[in-house]
Design an enzyme around this catalytic site. Structure first.
Site, PDB file in Angstrom:
ATOM      1  N   ASP A 178      33.038  -8.709 -61.564  1.00  0.00           N
ATOM      2  CA  ASP A 178      32.681  -7.395 -62.104  1.00  0.00           C
ATOM      3  C   ASP A 178      31.619  -7.468 -63.209  1.00  0.00           C
ATOM      4  O   ASP A 178      31.166  -6.439 -63.702  1.00  0.00           O
ATOM      5  CB  ASP A 178      33.925  -6.645 -62.600  1.00  0.00           C
ATOM      6  CG  ASP A 178      34.600  -7.304 -63.800  1.00  0.00           C
ATOM      7  OD1 ASP A 178      34.054  -8.295 -64.341  1.00  0.00           O
ATOM      8  OD2 ASP A 178      35.671  -6.825 -64.205  1.00  0.00           O
ATOM      9  N   SER A 212      43.230  -7.035 -71.208  1.00  0.00           N
ATOM     10  CA  SER A 212      42.832  -7.767 -70.015  1.00  0.00           C
ATOM     11  C   SER A 212      42.366  -9.181 -70.311  1.00  0.00           C
ATOM     12  O   SER A 212      42.526 -10.078 -69.485  1.00  0.00           O
ATOM     13  CB  SER A 212      41.723  -7.005 -69.279  1.00  0.00           C
ATOM     14  OG  SER A 212      40.602  -6.815 -70.121  1.00  0.00           O
ATOM     15  N   HIS A 261      34.416  -8.909 -67.140  1.00  0.00           N
ATOM     16  CA  HIS A 261      35.455  -9.828 -67.578  1.00  0.00           C
ATOM     17  C   HIS A 261      35.027 -11.276 -67.320  1.00  0.00           C
ATOM     18  O   HIS A 261      34.256 -11.546 -66.392  1.00  0.00           O
ATOM     19  CB  HIS A 261      36.764  -9.551 -66.837  1.00  0.00           C
ATOM     20  CG  HIS A 261      37.363  -8.222 -67.162  1.00  0.00           C
ATOM     21  ND1 HIS A 261      37.066  -7.086 -66.424  1.00  0.00           N
ATOM     22  CD2 HIS A 261      38.219  -7.839 -68.142  1.00  0.00           C
ATOM     23  CE1 HIS A 261      37.733  -6.056 -66.944  1.00  0.00           C
ATOM     24  NE2 HIS A 261      38.428  -6.480 -67.977  1.00  0.00           N
TER      25      HIS A 261
END
Length: 337
Positions: free
Chosen positions: A237, A75, A240
């Site tokens: 979030d 990610s 990240h």
């Protein structure tokens, strides 16, 4: 979660052997670690949508054949948490590379959100079809959170690097970041996460350089910024990075990407204080302690190896940002593979 529990259990069991007082503390520590792991997993939201796509050609105002860049990994490489394509890690590297080299850059991001190192083979399969000049890989965080054995995770990474190098592709790996900087992870799990992250990063450095690639330690590179400006550096979030966070990470990796493409002309660049040749294990340990450190293979008196193993060059590069340079959306979309 089961792997994390097993790790915590082993730590507690080892301490129990030391005596009754320590045993009691270890049982308490074991329980706290499990509780923190559960809390972190509940706090960190699940992935609900893919990151914005930034594939395309950057720097079309420049002349020449485009540099072919592929970005692989998890990610962090995919740019999950960024709101716009221009804010992703891959776009920042591509835009910066175009400006630094004064050439167009054709970028393809093949990274997958949630990928562990074992997920690299299919990404490499597609990457090789692009006939890239250089590949940037960021992976390892998910291996740590899922408690994949370091040896297992690193072997998958080594296989990927070797395949790319065998095809003549330069490879730069951003090693595992320090997960102890993630705000939803609280002590004492945070302390363990930091230790596990550094172990993974050190092993990645040694293995990647042995396989012919270069590494850049990410570590807690953004730690101070993340703590000082969490609303700006983290995405919603709180796990990240945001676009600003990805730009900072790209700035750390970009000088090594440029250097990898510039060899052998780059070999004459003078070294600064603290830089130089070390044994690879020593260089890997130093890099894990100092984020932003590049490690690459080196020779001493025409030899690749010395008494302590493979020779390595350690550098602390700084990206001198060009005027008006910024990550942005590609000037043209890339054709599908």
């Amino acid at each position: 979660m089961n792997l994390q529990s097993e790790r915590a259990r082993r730590i507690a069991t080892a301490a129990v052997v030391g005596g009754g007082g320590v045993a009691g503390a270890s049982v308490l520590f074991y329980g706290v670690v499990l509780g923190q792991a559960l809390m972190a997993r509940k706090t960190i939201p699940q992935v609900v949508s893919p990151p914005p796509r930034a594939d395309g050609i950057f720097g079309t105002q420049f002349e020449g054949e485009p540099i072919r860049l592929v970005v692989l990994g998890d990610s962090s490489a995919a740019g999950y948490g960024a709101e716009h394509p221009s804010e992703t890690f891959a776009a920042a590297v591509a835009a910066g590379l175009a400006e630094q080299q004064q050439r167009p850059v054709r970028m393809r991001c093949l990274a997958v959100v949630g990928a562990e190192s074992k997920g690299l083979p299919p990404q490499v399969d597609v990457a090789l079809r692009q006939k890239p000049d250089i590949a940037v890989i960021c992976v390892g965080g998910n291996d740590v959170t899922h408690r994949v054995r370091v040896q297992t995770a690193v072997q998958h990474l080594v296989d990927a690097v070797r395949r790319l190098r065998a095809a003549g592709v330069e490879v730069v790996v951003g090693t595992c970041p320090d997960l102890g900087t993630i705000r939803p992870i609280q002590p004492p799990l945070r302390w363990l996460a930091r230790r596990w992250s550094r172990q993974m990063a050190t092993a990645q450095t040694i293995a990647v350089v042995e396989a012919g690639g270069r590494t850049v330690s990410l570590g807690d590179l953004l730690g101070e910024l993340f703590y000082a400006e969490p609303d700006r550096m983290f995405s919603l979030d709180r796990f990240h990075p945001s676009g600003a966070g990805y730009l900072a990470a790209a700035q750390a990796v970009l000088p090594t990407v440029v250097a990898a493409l510039a060899e052998p002309a780059e070999a004459g660049v003078p070294l600064s204080a603290g830089e130089g040749v070390r044994s690879l294990p020593q260089a890997a340990l130093e890099a894990a302690q100092r984020p932003g450190t590049e490690v690459s293979g080196a020779q001493v008196a025409g030899r690749d190896r010395g008494p302590a193993g493979r020779w390595a060059q350690l550098r602390h590069r700084v990206w001198h940002r060009l005027p008006q340079q910024a990550a942005r959306t590609p000037d043209r979309a890339a054709e599908p593979a």
